[in-house]
Write a protein that holds these residues in place. Structure first.
Motif, PDB file in Angstrom:
ATOM      1  N   ALA A  74      59.222  69.472  13.580  1.00 48.42           N
ATOM      2  CA  ALA A  74      59.954  68.382  13.683  1.00 48.42           C
ATOM      3  C   ALA A  74      60.763  68.297  12.904  1.00 48.42           C
ATOM      4  O   ALA A  74      61.836  67.320  12.849  1.00 48.42           O
ATOM      5  N   VAL A  75      60.433  68.284  11.377  1.00 45.02           N
ATOM      6  CA  VAL A  75      61.183  68.153  10.228  1.00 45.02           C
ATOM      7  C   VAL A  75      62.417  68.764  10.227  1.00 45.02           C
ATOM      8  O   VAL A  75      63.496  68.589  10.178  1.00 45.02           O
ATOM      9  N   PHE A  78      64.553  67.926  13.830  1.00 51.27           N
ATOM     10  CA  PHE A  78      65.037  66.561  13.768  1.00 51.27           C
ATOM     11  C   PHE A  78      65.870  66.066  12.524  1.00 51.27           C
ATOM     12  O   PHE A  78      66.202  64.958  12.358  1.00 51.27           O
ATOM     13  N   ARG A  79      65.499  67.139  11.696  1.00 53.51           N
ATOM     14  CA  ARG A  79      66.230  66.894  10.150  1.00 53.51           C
ATOM     15  C   ARG A  79      65.931  65.788   9.548  1.00 53.51           C
ATOM     16  O   ARG A  79      66.681  64.796   9.179  1.00 53.51           O
ATOM     17  N   LEU A  80      64.259  65.480   9.582  1.00 50.47           N
ATOM     18  CA  LEU A  80      63.785  64.202   9.301  1.00 50.47           C
ATOM     19  C   LEU A  80      63.850  63.992   7.654  1.00 50.47           C
ATOM     20  O   LEU A  80      63.970  64.778   6.922  1.00 50.47           O
ATOM     21  N   LEU A  84      60.574  59.785   6.395  1.00 53.31           N
ATOM     22  CA  LEU A  84      60.230  60.056   7.689  1.00 53.31           C
ATOM     23  C   LEU A  84      59.275  61.237   7.938  1.00 53.31           C
ATOM     24  O   LEU A  84      58.902  61.352   9.148  1.00 53.31           O
ATOM     25  N   ARG A  85      58.692  61.669   6.930  1.00 54.85           N
ATOM     26  CA  ARG A  85      58.087  62.734   6.808  1.00 54.85           C
ATOM     27  C   ARG A  85      56.465  62.541   6.621  1.00 54.85           C
ATOM     28  O   ARG A  85      55.764  63.740   6.430  1.00 54.85           O
ATOM     29  N   ILE A  87      54.005  62.313   8.850  1.00 50.90           N
ATOM     30  CA  ILE A  87      53.392  62.594   9.813  1.00 50.90           C
ATOM     31  C   ILE A  87      52.174  62.625  10.192  1.00 50.90           C
ATOM     32  O   ILE A  87      51.499  63.540   9.369  1.00 50.90           O
ATOM     33  N   TRP A 112      54.415  58.897  18.904  1.00 52.56           N
ATOM     34  CA  TRP A 112      55.781  59.540  18.857  1.00 52.56           C
ATOM     35  C   TRP A 112      55.555  60.680  19.710  1.00 52.56           C
ATOM     36  O   TRP A 112      56.473  60.924  20.586  1.00 52.56           O
ATOM     37  N   ILE A 187      54.496  58.609  13.035  1.00 48.95           N
ATOM     38  CA  ILE A 187      55.261  58.787  11.599  1.00 48.95           C
ATOM     39  C   ILE A 187      54.612  57.219  11.031  1.00 48.95           C
ATOM     40  O   ILE A 187      54.733  56.188  11.672  1.00 48.95           O
ATOM     41  N   ARG A 189      54.733  54.550   8.108  1.00 53.39           N
ATOM     42  CA  ARG A 189      55.824  54.221   7.156  1.00 53.39           C
ATOM     43  C   ARG A 189      55.188  53.347   6.166  1.00 53.39           C
ATOM     44  O   ARG A 189      54.468  52.524   6.516  1.00 53.39           O
TER      45      ARG A 189
END
Length: 190
Positions: A74-75, A78-80, A84-85, A87, A112, A187, A189
């Motif tokens: 995913a990282v 999606f170039r998180l 946003l990492r 998870i 997600w 994710i 936050r």
């Protein structure tokens, strides 16, 4: 004079599905399948499932491996951004689908991604299907685009798909219960 323009095409709001294979040996698979009887089960019309978030040490290890696999993919995909990492894997459970039974479509709205690992030996049926039931279903003429995607079952196959997509499991055509491990990702936050 006939003039043809070359047009650009690109997806808008794509739903990305990731599949692969978990590297589990036969003893790990056997232990995971036997663990299903060690946890409180909830009987359903399709068989039963373990109570969410009640896991054994083997399921915890599988959850960690699955989470690491999802995180890395995913990282990268999606170039998180770093914020946003965070998870987290939530609601792990095992599904046991009885012969001839299926799981109707479900949606996990506040998650997600959904994850699954097929643990039973490969057998006909017990595939995961994803349905597209949004307004596009009613505005696109039949035959232009598929509205169902099937992820075929195969022992140790893993799959991740957006949790907002309705998903279910096709009828189990084997003579024994089909065992599938599932969990979801969020994710966190803040």
């Amino acid at each position: 004079m006939l003039q043809l323009n070359s047009l650009n095409s690109y997806p808008v709001f794509p739903n990305w599905v990731f599949t692969g294979t978990m590297q589990l040996d036969n003893s790990q698979i056997s232990e995971l399948i036997s663990d299903i009887s060690k946890i409180q089960n909830i009987k359903t019309h399709y068989g039963f499932h373990t109570k969410p978030n009640k896991i054994t040490q083997n399921m915890y290890a599988l959850s960690q491996l699955l989470g690491k696999t999802f995180f890395e993919n995913a990282v990268s995909h999606f170039r998180l951004a770093p914020d946003l990492r965070h998870i987290e894997s939530v609601d792990p459970q095992m599904l046991s689908i009885a012969p001839g039974q299926m799981v109707p479509p479900v949606v996990n709205r506040h998650r997600w991604y959904q994850a699954a690992v097929f643990l039973s030996p490969s057998a006909p049926g017990s595939d995961i299907y994803l349905d597209m039931l949004d307004s596009k279903l009613y505005s696109t003429p039949p035959g232009v685009q598929d509205y169902r995607h099937v992820i075929e079952s195969e022992q140790c196959k893993l799959a991740f798909w957006p949790a907002h997509l309705p998903w279910g499991i096709t009828p189990n055509q084997a003579k024994t219960n089909s065992i599938i491990y599932t969990s979801t990702f969020i994710i966190k936050r803040g």
